[in-house]
Design a protein around this motif. Structure first.
Motif, PDB file in Angstrom:
ATOM      1  N   SER A   1     112.012 121.610  47.380  1.00 28.95           N
ATOM      2  CA  SER A   1     110.855 122.133  47.200  1.00 28.95           C
ATOM      3  C   SER A   1     109.750 121.243  46.555  1.00 28.95           C
ATOM      4  N   LEU A   2     108.564 121.784  46.535  1.00 30.29           N
ATOM      5  CA  LEU A   2     107.471 120.831  45.814  1.00 30.29           C
ATOM      6  C   LEU A   2     108.031 120.367  44.543  1.00 30.29           C
ATOM      7  N   SER A   3     108.776 121.100  43.745  1.00 27.47           N
ATOM      8  CA  SER A   3     109.027 120.840  42.564  1.00 27.47           C
ATOM      9  C   SER A   3     110.065 119.478  42.572  1.00 27.47           C
ATOM     10  N   ASP A   4     110.995 119.541  43.439  1.00 26.21           N
ATOM     11  CA  ASP A   4     111.932 118.707  43.773  1.00 26.21           C
ATOM     12  C   ASP A   4     111.258 117.108  44.021  1.00 26.21           C
ATOM     13  N   ARG A   5     110.110 117.374  44.640  1.00 30.16           N
ATOM     14  CA  ARG A   5     109.501 116.277  45.151  1.00 30.16           C
ATOM     15  C   ARG A   5     108.395 115.667  43.972  1.00 30.16           C
ATOM     16  N   GLU A   6     107.917 116.550  43.454  1.00 32.49           N
ATOM     17  CA  GLU A   6     107.141 115.926  42.245  1.00 32.49           C
ATOM     18  C   GLU A   6     107.843 115.393  41.045  1.00 32.49           C
ATOM     19  N   ARG A   7     109.284 115.913  40.986  1.00 27.29           N
ATOM     20  CA  ARG A   7     110.053 115.290  39.949  1.00 27.29           C
ATOM     21  C   ARG A   7     110.762 114.130  40.357  1.00 27.29           C
ATOM     22  N   SER A   8     110.696 113.885  41.633  1.00 30.96           N
ATOM     23  CA  SER A   8     111.641 112.643  41.913  1.00 30.96           C
ATOM     24  C   SER A   8     110.957 111.384  41.501  1.00 30.96           C
ATOM     25  N   LEU A   9     111.475 110.257  41.221  1.00 27.54           N
ATOM     26  CA  LEU A   9     111.046 109.030  40.910  1.00 27.54           C
ATOM     27  C   LEU A   9     111.621 108.346  41.982  1.00 27.54           C
ATOM     28  N   GLY A  10     110.685 108.422  43.141  1.00 23.55           N
ATOM     29  CA  GLY A  10     110.844 107.745  44.173  1.00 23.55           C
ATOM     30  C   GLY A  10     110.546 106.256  44.257  1.00 23.55           C
ATOM     31  N   PRO A  11     110.826 105.768  45.217  1.00 18.65           N
ATOM     32  CA  PRO A  11     111.502 106.157  46.450  1.00 18.65           C
ATOM     33  C   PRO A  11     113.055 106.393  46.142  1.00 18.65           C
ATOM     34  N   THR A  12     113.626 107.498  46.656  1.00 18.41           N
ATOM     35  CA  THR A  12     114.880 107.910  46.155  1.00 18.41           C
ATOM     36  C   THR A  12     115.498 108.598  47.430  1.00 18.41           C
ATOM     37  N   LEU A  13     116.709 108.665  47.526  1.00 17.00           N
ATOM     38  CA  LEU A  13     117.585 109.560  48.065  1.00 17.00           C
ATOM     39  C   LEU A  13     117.827 110.948  47.449  1.00 17.00           C
ATOM     40  N   LEU A  14     117.774 111.980  48.305  1.00 22.23           N
ATOM     41  CA  LEU A  14     118.229 113.315  47.673  1.00 22.23           C
ATOM     42  C   LEU A  14     118.755 113.912  48.657  1.00 22.23           C
ATOM     43  N   LEU A  15     119.999 114.554  48.250  1.00 20.82           N
ATOM     44  CA  LEU A  15     121.050 115.354  49.047  1.00 20.82           C
ATOM     45  C   LEU A  15     120.904 116.785  48.257  1.00 20.82           C
ATOM     46  N   ILE A  16     120.672 117.712  49.302  1.00 29.94           N
ATOM     47  CA  ILE A  16     120.713 119.119  48.841  1.00 29.94           C
ATOM     48  C   ILE A  16     121.638 119.978  49.489  1.00 29.94           C
ATOM     49  N   ARG A  17     122.455 120.709  48.780  1.00 37.53           N
ATOM     50  CA  ARG A  17     123.352 121.721  49.084  1.00 37.53           C
ATOM     51  C   ARG A  17     123.041 123.262  49.215  1.00 37.53           C
ATOM     52  N   SER A  18     122.893 123.851  50.359  1.00 35.38           N
ATOM     53  CA  SER A  18     122.434 125.122  50.055  1.00 35.38           C
ATOM     54  C   SER A  18     123.505 125.907  49.932  1.00 35.38           C
ATOM     55  N   GLY A  19     123.376 127.195  49.161  1.00 32.42           N
ATOM     56  CA  GLY A  19     124.295 127.993  48.814  1.00 32.42           C
ATOM     57  C   GLY A  19     124.383 129.136  49.917  1.00 32.42           C
ATOM     58  N   LEU A  20     123.428 129.212  50.652  1.00 38.56           N
ATOM     59  CA  LEU A  20     123.266 130.368  51.726  1.00 38.56           C
ATOM     60  C   LEU A  20     124.167 130.228  52.871  1.00 38.56           C
ATOM     61  N   THR A  21     125.148 131.326  52.900  1.00 41.95           N
ATOM     62  CA  THR A  21     125.972 131.428  53.680  1.00 41.95           C
ATOM     63  C   THR A  21     125.768 131.244  55.251  1.00 41.95           C
ATOM     64  N   ASP A  22     124.533 131.692  55.629  1.00 39.51           N
ATOM     65  CA  ASP A  22     124.050 131.760  57.041  1.00 39.51           C
ATOM     66  C   ASP A  22     123.294 130.478  57.266  1.00 39.51           C
ATOM     67  N   ASP A  23     123.179 129.557  56.602  1.00 45.64           N
ATOM     68  CA  ASP A  23     122.545 128.238  56.613  1.00 45.64           C
ATOM     69  C   ASP A  23     123.093 127.399  57.442  1.00 45.64           C
ATOM     70  N   PRO A  24     122.290 127.053  58.738  1.00 46.50           N
ATOM     71  CA  PRO A  24     123.004 126.275  59.648  1.00 46.50           C
ATOM     72  C   PRO A  24     123.268 124.870  59.226  1.00 46.50           C
ATOM     73  N   HIS A  25     122.446 124.416  58.256  1.00 44.00           N
ATOM     74  CA  HIS A  25     122.663 123.180  57.827  1.00 44.00           C
ATOM     75  C   HIS A  25     122.622 123.161  56.326  1.00 44.00           C
ATOM     76  N   PRO A  26     123.802 123.393  55.947  1.00 48.36           N
ATOM     77  CA  PRO A  26     123.754 123.671  54.444  1.00 48.36           C
ATOM     78  C   PRO A  26     123.789 122.365  53.575  1.00 48.36           C
ATOM     79  N   LEU A  27     124.226 121.218  54.171  1.00 41.51           N
ATOM     80  CA  LEU A  27     123.861 120.070  53.300  1.00 41.51           C
ATOM     81  C   LEU A  27     122.867 118.948  54.198  1.00 41.51           C
ATOM     82  N   ARG A  28     121.793 118.643  53.584  1.00 41.25           N
ATOM     83  CA  ARG A  28     120.932 117.790  54.111  1.00 41.25           C
ATOM     84  C   ARG A  28     120.653 116.709  53.353  1.00 41.25           C
ATOM     85  N   ALA A  29     120.179 115.622  53.931  1.00 40.73           N
ATOM     86  CA  ALA A  29     119.711 114.321  53.145  1.00 40.73           C
ATOM     87  C   ALA A  29     118.118 114.024  53.351  1.00 40.73           C
TER      88      ALA A  29
END
Length: 153
Positions: free
Chosen positions: A94-122
């Motif tokens: 989200s924009l909030s995720d990007r604004e609060r990151s102290l980059g450069p940094t790696l961010l992994l996000i896991r979706s809780g949506l059951t129909d998400d074709p890519h539930p884990l992305r880096a």
């Protein structure tokens, strides 16, 4: 980026266990030139305040961050970034995720949506000064070795 099957299991269990709040963890490993090798997951508590907003926001516990920094220094590792869940939205920063990151940094996000074709992305997030441009491209998530057999979990 390289992620072991064991780390994937620990990561998923850690961030999904916090549901319906966002779960979070630190990503620990090594950096080799442009490659990132995630070797450990450091589970953290979501300390976002007010607690009623933890379904849409997270803040890593500062004490856990300090303990992790000490632990990685003693072992010649690095904190490569953080992971968290999006219980009710896609695995896109989200924009909030990007604004609060102290980059450069790696961010992994896991979706809780059951129909998400890519539930884990880096994502590799640049310096915050690069905002508010478009979200960066997702990184591939190759596993260190295929998941086979019993992992003793």
């Amino acid at each position: 980026m390289l992620l072991s099957g064991h780390c994937l299991i620990v990561l998923e269990r850690t961030v999904l266990a916090a549901s319906p709040a966002e779960g979070c963890a630190l990503l620990i490993g090594r950096r080799h030139a442009e490659a990132l090798w995630v070797q450990r997951i450091w589970p953290c508590c979501n300390r976002w305040e007010p607690a009623s907003e933890r379904q849409r926001h997270f803040q890593l516990d500062p004490r856990e961050q300090l303990l992790a920094q000490r632990w990685v220094r003693e072992r010649g590792l690095q904190v490569l970034g953080a992971a968290h869940s999006h219980p009710s939205s896609p695995a896109v920063p989200s924009l909030s995720d990007r604004e609060r990151s102290l980059g450069p940094t790696l961010l992994l996000i896991r979706s809780g949506l059951t129909d998400d074709p890519h539930p884990l992305r880096a994502w590799w997030l640049p310096e915050p000064a690069a905002l508010p441009g478009p979200a960066p491209e997702a990184l591939p998530l190759p596993l260190e070795a295929p998941l086979t057999g019993d992992l003793g979990e």
